[in-house]
Write a protein that holds these residues in place. Structure first.
Motif, PDB file in Angstrom:
ATOM      1  N   GLY A 165       0.955  -1.192   0.152  1.00  0.00           N
ATOM      2  CA  GLY A 165      -0.142  -0.190   0.037  1.00  0.00           C
ATOM      3  C   GLY A 165       0.672   1.295   0.019  1.00  0.00           C
ATOM      4  N   PRO A 166       0.268   2.381   0.287  1.00  0.00           N
ATOM      5  CA  PRO A 166       0.871   3.530  -0.036  1.00  0.00           C
ATOM      6  C   PRO A 166       1.844   3.714   1.300  1.00  0.00           C
ATOM      7  CG  PRO A 166      -1.512   3.927   0.693  1.00  0.00           C
ATOM      8  CD  PRO A 166      -1.284   2.621   0.366  1.00  0.00           C
ATOM      9  N   VAL A 167       2.940   4.383   1.067  1.00  0.00           N
ATOM     10  CA  VAL A 167       4.184   4.739   1.955  1.00  0.00           C
ATOM     11  C   VAL A 167       4.807   6.009   1.672  1.00  0.00           C
ATOM     12  CG1 VAL A 167       4.406   2.369   2.643  1.00  0.00           C
ATOM     13  CG2 VAL A 167       5.630   3.588   0.906  1.00  0.00           C
ATOM     14  N   VAL A 168       5.213   6.792   2.678  1.00  0.00           N
ATOM     15  CA  VAL A 168       6.093   7.861   2.600  1.00  0.00           C
ATOM     16  C   VAL A 168       7.405   7.631   3.448  1.00  0.00           C
ATOM     17  CG1 VAL A 168       6.320  10.346   3.207  1.00  0.00           C
ATOM     18  CG2 VAL A 168       4.171   9.450   2.525  1.00  0.00           C
ATOM     19  N   LEU A 169       8.590   7.633   2.614  1.00  0.00           N
ATOM     20  CA  LEU A 169       9.950   7.575   3.109  1.00  0.00           C
ATOM     21  C   LEU A 169      10.675   8.633   2.904  1.00  0.00           C
ATOM     22  CD1 LEU A 169      10.612   4.111   1.499  1.00  0.00           C
ATOM     23  CD2 LEU A 169       9.631   4.535   3.709  1.00  0.00           C
ATOM     24  N   GLY A 170      11.626   8.906   4.033  1.00  0.00           N
ATOM     25  CA  GLY A 170      12.462  10.091   3.953  1.00  0.00           C
ATOM     26  C   GLY A 170      14.061   9.456   4.124  1.00  0.00           C
ATOM     27  N   GLY A 171      14.953   9.718   3.010  1.00  0.00           N
ATOM     28  CA  GLY A 171      16.242   9.104   3.497  1.00  0.00           C
ATOM     29  C   GLY A 171      17.388  10.131   2.369  1.00  0.00           C
ATOM     30  N   TRP A 172      18.459   9.008   2.277  1.00  0.00           N
ATOM     31  CA  TRP A 172      19.378   9.606   1.043  1.00  0.00           C
ATOM     32  C   TRP A 172      19.408   8.527   0.228  1.00  0.00           C
ATOM     33  CZ3 TRP A 172      20.784   8.641   6.246  1.00  0.00           C
ATOM     34  CH2 TRP A 172      21.413   7.365   6.374  1.00  0.00           C
ATOM     35  N   VAL A 173      20.110   9.039  -0.987  1.00  0.00           N
ATOM     36  CA  VAL A 173      20.312   8.293  -2.108  1.00  0.00           C
ATOM     37  C   VAL A 173      21.594   7.273  -1.939  1.00  0.00           C
ATOM     38  CG1 VAL A 173      20.791   8.028  -4.786  1.00  0.00           C
ATOM     39  CG2 VAL A 173      19.205   9.720  -3.739  1.00  0.00           C
ATOM     40  N   GLU A 174      21.361   6.126  -1.693  1.00  0.00           N
ATOM     41  CA  GLU A 174      22.671   5.278  -1.757  1.00  0.00           C
ATOM     42  C   GLU A 174      23.252   4.948  -3.048  1.00  0.00           C
ATOM     43  OE1 GLU A 174      25.261   2.744   0.711  1.00  0.00           O
ATOM     44  OE2 GLU A 174      23.874   4.487   1.127  1.00  0.00           O
ATOM     45  N   LYS A 175      22.111   4.754  -4.047  1.00  0.00           N
ATOM     46  CA  LYS A 175      22.812   4.475  -5.230  1.00  0.00           C
ATOM     47  C   LYS A 175      21.756   4.511  -6.296  1.00  0.00           C
ATOM     48  CE  LYS A 175      25.453   0.937  -5.802  1.00  0.00           C
ATOM     49  NZ  LYS A 175      25.961  -0.393  -5.928  1.00  0.00           N
ATOM     50  N   LEU A 176      21.997   5.430  -7.728  1.00  0.00           N
ATOM     51  CA  LEU A 176      20.961   5.419  -8.514  1.00  0.00           C
ATOM     52  C   LEU A 176      21.439   4.660  -9.988  1.00  0.00           C
ATOM     53  CD1 LEU A 176      18.554   7.018  -9.881  1.00  0.00           C
ATOM     54  CD2 LEU A 176      20.415   8.846 -10.534  1.00  0.00           C
ATOM     55  N   ARG A 177      20.511   3.987 -10.447  1.00  0.00           N
ATOM     56  CA  ARG A 177      20.759   3.261 -11.757  1.00  0.00           C
ATOM     57  C   ARG A 177      19.683   3.797 -12.587  1.00  0.00           C
ATOM     58  NH1 ARG A 177      20.254  -2.741 -11.981  1.00  0.00           N
ATOM     59  NH2 ARG A 177      18.999  -2.414  -9.798  1.00  0.00           N
ATOM     60  N   ASP A 178      20.143   4.827 -13.630  1.00  0.00           N
ATOM     61  CA  ASP A 178      19.087   5.593 -14.547  1.00  0.00           C
ATOM     62  C   ASP A 178      19.165   4.809 -15.826  1.00  0.00           C
ATOM     63  OD1 ASP A 178      17.534   7.448 -15.541  1.00  0.00           O
ATOM     64  OD2 ASP A 178      18.975   9.051 -15.167  1.00  0.00           O
TER      65      ASP A 178
END
Length: 308
Positions: free
Chosen positions: A16-29
């Motif tokens: 279901g719906p969630v809201v998270l806050g944190g930092w980007v560990e890794k991005l695969r674009d």
């Protein structure tokens, strides 16, 4: 406080719906799908966003992310055993960028300890370093619970003193208005005063300072000292028993709260010792060390080489 879900709680939640806050560990674009590994203080989770065929503002925003950027994520939690990272993922609906970090981070996996200390707040994001402070918190909480359950009173002794609490050779001297003061090397005087005041059992966890120029792991100019003082004992056996109980309480709490994470990150099994601990008289210990090739020459105590 803005409400958010912690990563460590996601596994027990329904989809279901969630809201998270944190930092980007890794991005695969990637061309057709974007993956963000999002980390908060409790763990990391995979966030996915399939790229639409046409121009898309959300996809463009994801593409701007850099490692270490702080973000808010709104999405849908999906349990999927195919996902390697914890068997769950967040399907992205919206993204808020709080701060973008510099594209090049100042430290890497092979960075020296000196540079890591210069960028301590970044280095502490590593799960291994983060865990150190969580374990410390757990140990102190376990000890405080033990002390309070056994009638101890916590004190907070002064850290600026008018004279030495131990050897004069290890004092940090500083100006104090029209005179001088010294950083406390130990709360010893105050512990003894607490006994004379009738408190009976006291403890303190606090900083102490030693003006010792040694650069070995046995000496530190500043460290956190764990102290206690007990009246009305029969012998040193009473103190040793309390120390054993404190160690068992601390290690048991660490095993319960962090045992799995310690095993995963360090491949170490947390083993709680059984009581009573093995005990060797000092004279016997000196003989054992001598039989192994080192003779303790100073009287009354084991020297550092003998302890090793």
């Amino acid at each position: 406080m803005r409400e958010r879900h912690l990563v460590k709680d996601l596994a027990a939640m329904k989809d279901g719906p969630v809201v998270l806050g944190g930092w980007v560990e890794k991005l695969r674009d990637q061309k057709r799908i974007q993956f963000i590994i999002l980390r908060d203080e409790s763990g990391d989770v995979q966030v996915t966003y399939p790229r639409p065929a046409d121009e898309d503002a959300l996809a463009d925003k994801v593409s701007t992310l850099t490692n270490g950027s702080f973000i808010w994520v709104k999405g849908r939690l999906v349990h999927d055993e195919r996902v390697k990272l914890g068997g769950l993922e967040i399907q992205l609906d919206d993204l808020e960028i709080v701060t973008l970090s510099e594209p090049e981070t100042p430290i890497a996996d092979d960075t020296s300890i000196d540079k890591r200390l210069d960028w301590r707040f970044l280095d502490m994001r590593r799960p291994e370093m983060n865990l150190v402070f969580k374990v410390q918190t757990t140990i102190e909480a376990a000890w405080r619970s033990y002390w309070l359950e056994n009638g101890f009173t916590e004190i907070h002794s002064p850290k600026l003193m008018a004279s030495a609490s131990e050897s004069n050779a290890e004092l940090f001297k500083l100006e104090y208005f029209e005179g001088f003061a010294y950083l406390a090397q130990s709360p010893q005087f105050y512990k003894q005063m607490a006994m004379m005041a009738g408190l009976g059992r006291i403890f303190e966890i606090g900083p102490v300072f030693r003006a010792d120029p040694s650069f070995t792991s046995r000496h530190a100019t500043e460290f956190t000292s764990v102290d206690m003082e007990v009246s009305w004992i029969d012998s040193h056996e009473d103190v040793m028993n309390i120390q054993e109980e404190l160690m068992v309480a601390a290690i048991s709490a660490v095993k319960e709260s962090h045992g799995e994470e310690i095993k995963r990150l360090f491949d170490i099994d947390v083993i709680v010792p059984s009581r009573p601990f093995p005990r060797i008289p000092l004279a016997d210990a000196v003989d054992i060390v001598k039989a192994r090739g080192h003779e303790v020459v100073r009287g009354g105590d084991m020297d550092p080489e003998g302890e090793r």
